[in-house]
Motif scaffolding. Structure first.
Motif, PDB file in Angstrom:
ATOM      1  N   THR A 220       0.835  -1.206   0.000  1.00  0.00           N
ATOM      2  CA  THR A 220       0.000   0.000   0.000  1.00  0.00           C
ATOM      3  C   THR A 220       0.866   1.251   0.000  1.00  0.00           C
ATOM      4  O   THR A 220       0.639   2.186  -0.790  1.00  0.00           O
ATOM      5  CB  THR A 220      -0.916   0.033   1.238  1.00  0.00           C
ATOM      6  N   TYR A 221       1.846   1.281   0.879  1.00  0.00           N
ATOM      7  CA  TYR A 221       2.712   2.463   0.966  1.00  0.00           C
ATOM      8  C   TYR A 221       3.529   2.653  -0.309  1.00  0.00           C
ATOM      9  O   TYR A 221       3.743   3.786  -0.753  1.00  0.00           O
ATOM     10  CB  TYR A 221       3.633   2.360   2.183  1.00  0.00           C
ATOM     11  N   LEU A 222       3.972   1.558  -0.906  1.00  0.00           N
ATOM     12  CA  LEU A 222       4.712   1.663  -2.165  1.00  0.00           C
ATOM     13  C   LEU A 222       3.847   2.279  -3.248  1.00  0.00           C
ATOM     14  O   LEU A 222       4.256   3.207  -3.955  1.00  0.00           O
ATOM     15  CB  LEU A 222       5.205   0.276  -2.603  1.00  0.00           C
ATOM     16  N   LEU A 223       2.621   1.774  -3.393  1.00  0.00           N
ATOM     17  CA  LEU A 223       1.697   2.320  -4.383  1.00  0.00           C
ATOM     18  C   LEU A 223       1.402   3.788  -4.095  1.00  0.00           C
ATOM     19  O   LEU A 223       1.367   4.621  -5.008  1.00  0.00           O
ATOM     20  CB  LEU A 223       0.394   1.514  -4.382  1.00  0.00           C
ATOM     21  N   ALA A 224       1.203   4.106  -2.826  1.00  0.00           N
ATOM     22  CA  ALA A 224       0.838   5.473  -2.448  1.00  0.00           C
ATOM     23  C   ALA A 224       1.931   6.468  -2.813  1.00  0.00           C
ATOM     24  O   ALA A 224       1.651   7.516  -3.420  1.00  0.00           O
ATOM     25  CB  ALA A 224       0.546   5.525  -0.949  1.00  0.00           C
ATOM     26  N   VAL A 225       3.184   6.166  -2.455  1.00  0.00           N
ATOM     27  CA  VAL A 225       4.258   7.130  -2.735  1.00  0.00           C
ATOM     28  C   VAL A 225       4.557   7.199  -4.228  1.00  0.00           C
ATOM     29  O   VAL A 225       4.950   8.249  -4.738  1.00  0.00           O
ATOM     30  CB  VAL A 225       5.540   6.804  -1.928  1.00  0.00           C
TER      31      VAL A 225
END
Length: 406
Positions: A220-225
């Motif tokens: 999730t964090y990878l996609l978000a950033v």
């Protein structure tokens, strides 16, 4: 406690204040605020995708972020073939029976929905699947019979057929809350939207994921950033910082690439201090992407001698023949070369180092953005880059020079 990236760690930093504009509103949404405000803010901050040749050789946005193992599209397609072969009678007859059952308000069984989703071949089929999903969810949400996760199945179907609209509509529909109760459904949809260049919509799906109480994980964090990086605005850069701060407070494990996206986003916004902080979080210093970004951070910080030292160390390091040496992008080196023209002595040193890097095969025509979007190999399937070209683009070098040399 600092975030614990898979291949990163260490380095401290001061938590930033809630960002203004889009960043502040998005921070509020991530804490349970108003989704409408976030959508309006996202539209206000919209940045058009770069023209062809900018920030990499492939068309803007058409990149993969997750591995085949994460999306499992191939596995889904194989199951479609298997179910079609095992079906007694034709697909048309199966659909006719399902429609009749829907008309008579009959009970939709789990295997009936599962088979239906695997038999869909076009948008018309998906429209029927939508109706069956609503009926199935209505029948089962009270008795909690959702022992099978249909959310990822429907998202893979939409991904395969390139149908983002029904996917977005269903995942946001309050009447279906609980049907998409897993992070995988949201990740597949965000990946599809990202690939199509719909970055604002992808950000809205992230907000929806938070609103529905789906826990964030490293994907999730990878996609978000990555989404924030592609939006390319000061506000989106602040959202990226806010999300990584959230991960820091929770002690979540983060992939190295998430920090690299954040570094690149900060450099785009000329926020050298923030980029240096992200750089300090990464411990796996032999990583190619990290080293290229590190050089740019040093360059923007005015540390020209440190740039020379970093490049020189990469040339002189004693590595076994079977270990691949750190490669540097021609794009990055061109940016360095331009800046080094301010110092004749350092320019001569750079020329000598460049010759050695070239002789040892440590210069790649892969752009920085190519590196950012290069997926690590999956345990089951070797992930493929959407962009297989290894040729740099003159426009990319020029853009980086403008952004990073300012």
């Amino acid at each position: 406690m600092a975030p614990r990236p898979e291949e990163a760690g260490g380095g401290g930093g001061t938590a930033s204040a809630p960002p203004r504009g889009l960043g502040r509103e998005m921070a509020a949404v991530l804490a349970g605020g108003c989704g409408r405000a976030a959508r309006e803010a996202a539209r206000r901050s919209a940045v058009r995708p770069p023209a062809s040749g900018g920030w990499g050789c492939a068309s803007a946005g058409k990149r993969y972020l997750l591995t085949e193992e994460d999306i499992k599209l191939q596995e889904f397609q194989q199951m479609k073939v298997a179910i079609r072969n095992e079906l007694h009678g034709s697909k048309d007859q199966y659909f006719k029976n399902i429609k009749e059952k829907l008309k008579k308000n009959g009970i939709i069984l789990r295997n009936e929905l599962k088979n239906l989703l695997h038999l869909c071949q076009n948008s018309s089929d998906v429209e029927l699947a939508r109706k069956i999903i609503y009926r199935y969810h209505e029948q089962n949400r009270i008795t909690a019979l959702h022992d099978f996760k249909f959310g990822p199945l429907f998202m893979r179907l939409c991904y395969e057929l390139d149908l983002e609209r029904p996917a977005v509509e269903l995942i946001k529909d309050k009447n279906l809350h609980g049907f998409f109760s897993d992070s995988t459904s949201f990740h597949i949809l965000m990946t599809m939207l990202f690939k199509k260049g719909h970055f604002e919509s992808a950000l809205e799906v992230l907000v929806e994921m938070k609103k529905q109480g789906i826990p964030f994980n490293k994907e999730t964090y990878l996609l978000a950033v990555a989404i924030c990086y592609k939006l390319g605005s000061p506000e989106s850069s602040k959202i990226s910082a806010r999300l990584l701060e959230e991960a820091q407070l929770k002690g979540d494990t983060l992939p190295l690439r998430a920090y690299c996206f954040a570094m690149a986003a900060a450099l785009k916004q000329n926020d050298v201090a923030q980029a240096k902080f992200y750089c300090s979080q990464i411990m796996r210093t032999e990583n190619k992407l990290y080293n290229n970004l590190k050089v740019l951070v040093q360059l923007r910080s005015g540390l020209l001698k440190e740039v020379i030292n970093t490049l020189e160390a990469a040339v002189e390091v004693d590595t076994p023949p079977f270990v691949k040496r750190t490669e540097f992008s021609e794009q990055v080196l061109a940016t360095v070369r331009e800046k080094m023209e301010e110092s004749p002595d350092l320019s001569v040193k750079l020329g000598n180092i460049y010759t050695k890097l070239q002789a040892s095969g440590q210069i790649t025509m892969c752009t920085l953005e190519d590196m950012l979007f290069q997926i690590p190999s999956s345990k089951k399937t070797t992930a493929k880059l959407l962009n297989q070209k290894q040729l740099g683009c003159q426009g990319t070098n020029l853009l980086w020079s403008n952004l990073l040399l300012g």
